[in-house]
Design a protein around this motif. Structure first.
Motif, short mmCIF file in Angstrom:
data_model
loop_
_atom_site.label_atom_id
_atom_site.label_comp_id
_atom_site.label_asym_id
_atom_site.label_seq_id
_atom_site.Cartn_x
_atom_site.Cartn_y
_atom_site.Cartn_z
N ASP A 290 2.96 9.82 -1.49
CA ASP A 290 4.10 9.20 -2.17
C ASP A 290 3.78 8.75 -3.59
O ASP A 290 4.54 8.01 -4.21
CB ASP A 290 4.60 7.98 -1.36
N THR B 269 0.83 -1.20 0.00
CA THR B 269 0.00 0.00 0.00
C THR B 269 0.87 1.26 0.00
O THR B 269 1.81 1.36 0.78
CB THR B 269 -0.92 0.02 1.24
N PRO C 63 -5.95 1.22 1.49
CA PRO C 63 -5.33 0.58 2.65
C PRO C 63 -5.94 -0.76 3.01
O PRO C 63 -5.35 -1.53 3.77
CB PRO C 63 -5.56 1.60 3.77
N VAL D 267 -3.19 2.74 -3.55
CA VAL D 267 -3.30 3.51 -2.30
C VAL D 267 -4.35 2.96 -1.34
O VAL D 267 -4.41 3.37 -0.18
CB VAL D 267 -3.60 5.02 -2.55
N ASP E 181 8.41 6.84 -2.11
CA ASP E 181 9.15 5.94 -1.22
C ASP E 181 9.31 4.60 -1.93
O ASP E 181 8.57 4.29 -2.86
CB ASP E 181 8.42 5.76 0.11
N ASN F 265 1.38 5.39 0.38
CA ASN F 265 0.81 6.62 0.93
C ASN F 265 0.42 7.55 -0.20
O ASN F 265 1.13 7.66 -1.19
CB ASN F 265 1.83 7.34 1.81
N LYS G 287 -9.14 7.94 -0.20
CA LYS G 287 -7.84 8.05 -0.87
C LYS G 287 -7.95 7.79 -2.37
O LYS G 287 -7.29 8.45 -3.17
CB LYS G 287 -6.84 7.08 -0.24
N THR H 18 -2.23 13.76 -3.02
CA THR H 18 -3.04 14.38 -1.97
C THR H 18 -3.86 15.57 -2.47
O THR H 18 -4.71 16.08 -1.75
CB THR H 18 -2.13 14.90 -0.82
#
Lengths: 389, 55
Positions: free
Chosen positions: A172, A167, B17, B15, A261, A169, B39, A225
């Protein structure tokens, strides 16, 4: 197709096909790709540096080399330019759909069996990975393998099925949208063009990569984001430039690039992760073809040796060697990204005054000491650097 | 929930989770696993996903 292979590679992008090619020197290899056409749809701006052509002895084949890049122009938010110029050619804008097929063909010439239109999931027995279950043209089949290479892209399911947490972020990931446009006006089509600015492309940039004098990939990558979409920012950019706006859209590409990352666990038991699935991407410009091929080569060689020697423990060497070579370089570049993410438009305008093309080249390669010395008189930037080191 | 006209870039899958999204010819969000974190909505480059808030 056989019922058993030494190595099965899932995903026939640059990472997967390169891994397959090198593994096939010593092992029996199967490569599967879920798409009906290898290389399509592409998720890419299609720029590839000369270094990759040299390292992998890629021929300058007209079928996948569109146009040479002689350098790059980077635009600060206020429009001021920093030019990166080379004596010769810096790289090429390629045609991914043909290039990826070329790499898959190279793997098959080395003896690997390549199969498009094939979905795959891991096959386990008592928790151990023993092969893959494939669906090829609606027919299911179980195929055993000693080693699995997950090269299935940014949304890798194979690594997840092996128990590796993949997963990413939101911060990222680069959310990207791109048009291939024709009939446009490009100022200096011998160069690639990159436009910076928080209003233009938050924590990212807009690119124009010319494939002809009047045809280019025009794309954008922004932070995951961001509330507004990549498409919104790209459409706005194009609308503001009459020379682009008047053109035609001949292809639409959408992608997400892991720029923030790296996956740390590259090997688990008899499974290796390569390419975008392992987030092996340059965090500054988001390019990942060369990185994917380097990782694929390393993983492929280790797989071949492990099969030859019967010692699967060797696979772990792929992870340690990656992080002591190319992976280490990428870690340094990631630090530069974290610095760059904090820059305001005024900071970028200032940097365009004090930095030259050579500084930008060094920075995007992770060598930042010379460029950073030039900004120590700027109090705010110096502050950002303190966090950096 | 299914998203039509999906470009298939896989960003939402990467993304998510909880692993609630699968990507075949179009995106499918498995509602039981979805925690409505939003997300996927943010990362989608084309803005095709809207999480409806039922809370």
């Amino acid at each position: 197709m056989k019922d058993e292979y030494d190595v099965i590679v899932i995903g026939a992008g640059p990472a997967g096909s390169t891994a397959a090619k090198f593994a096939a020197e010593k092992a029996d290899v199967l490569v599967v790709d879920k798409h009906r056409e290898i290389g399509s749809p592409k998720r890419c701006g299609e720029g590839l540096g000369l270094k990759a052509f040299e390292k992998f002895e890629i021929p300058l084949d007209k079928r996948f080399v569109n146009k040479e890049m002689c350098g790059a122009v980077v635009y600060a938010p206020n429009g001021s330019k920093v030019e990166i110029e080379y004596d010769g050619i810096y790289g090429y804008i390629i045609e991914r759909k043909i290039f990826d097929k070329f790499l898959a063909t190279e793997a098959s010439r080395q003896g690997a069996k390549v199969l498009a239109d094939t979905e795959a999931s891991l096959l386990k027995e008592n928790g151990r990975i023993i092969g893959v279950r494939i669906t090829h043209q609606r027919k299911e089949k179980e195929i055993k393998a000693k080693i699995i290479v997950a090269a299935d892209g940014v949304d890798s399911q194979i690594a997840r099925q092996a128990g590796i947490d993949t997963t990413i972020n939101l911060a990222d990931i680069g959310s990207c949208f791109e048009y291939e446009m024709s009939g446009i006006e490009i100022e200096n089509p011998e160069m690639i063009h990159m436009f910076m600015g928080n209003k233009l492309a938050p924590k990212g940039y807009v690119w124009i990569f010319p494939k002809d004098d009047d045809r280019a990939n025009i794309g954008i990558g922004i932070s995951g984001t961001e509330k507004r979409t990549a498409k919104y920012y790209l459409d706005r950019f194009i609308k503001s430039r009459p020379g682009l706006e008047k053109g035609s859209i001949i292809e639409v590409n959408v992608g997400c690039v892991p720029v923030g990352d790296f996956l740390r666990e590259l090997v688990r038991d008899n499974l290796m992760v390569v390419g975008d699935a392992a987030r092996q991407v340059n965090p500054i410009h988001g390019g990942g073809i060369c990185e994917a091929m380097l990782a694929g080569k390393l993983a492929g060689i280790k797989a071949g040796k492990a099969i030859n020697s019967g010692n699967l423990e060797m696979l772990k060497e792929y992870e340690t060697e990656w992080f002591s070579t190319e992976g280490k370089k990428l870690e340094k570049i990631l630090k530069v990204r974290h610095f760059a993410e904090k820059l305001g438009d005024e900071d970028m305008n200032y940097l365009a005054k004090v930095w030259n093309g050579d500084d930008l080249v060094r920075i995007s390669g992770g060598e930042y000491s010379i460029a950073f010395k030039k900004i120590i008189k700027h109090p705010r930037l110096l502050g950002l650097l303190k966090n950096f080191v | 929930m299914k998203i039509k006209n999906c470009y298939g870039c896989g960003g939402c899958v990467a993304v998510c989770p909880t692993g609630a999204i699968t990507l075949e010819s179009e995106v499918e969000i498995i509602t039981e696993k979805c925690i409505k974190c939003g997300k996927c909505e943010l990362v989608c480059p084309a803005g095709l996903i809207t999480i409806e808030n039922e809370r």
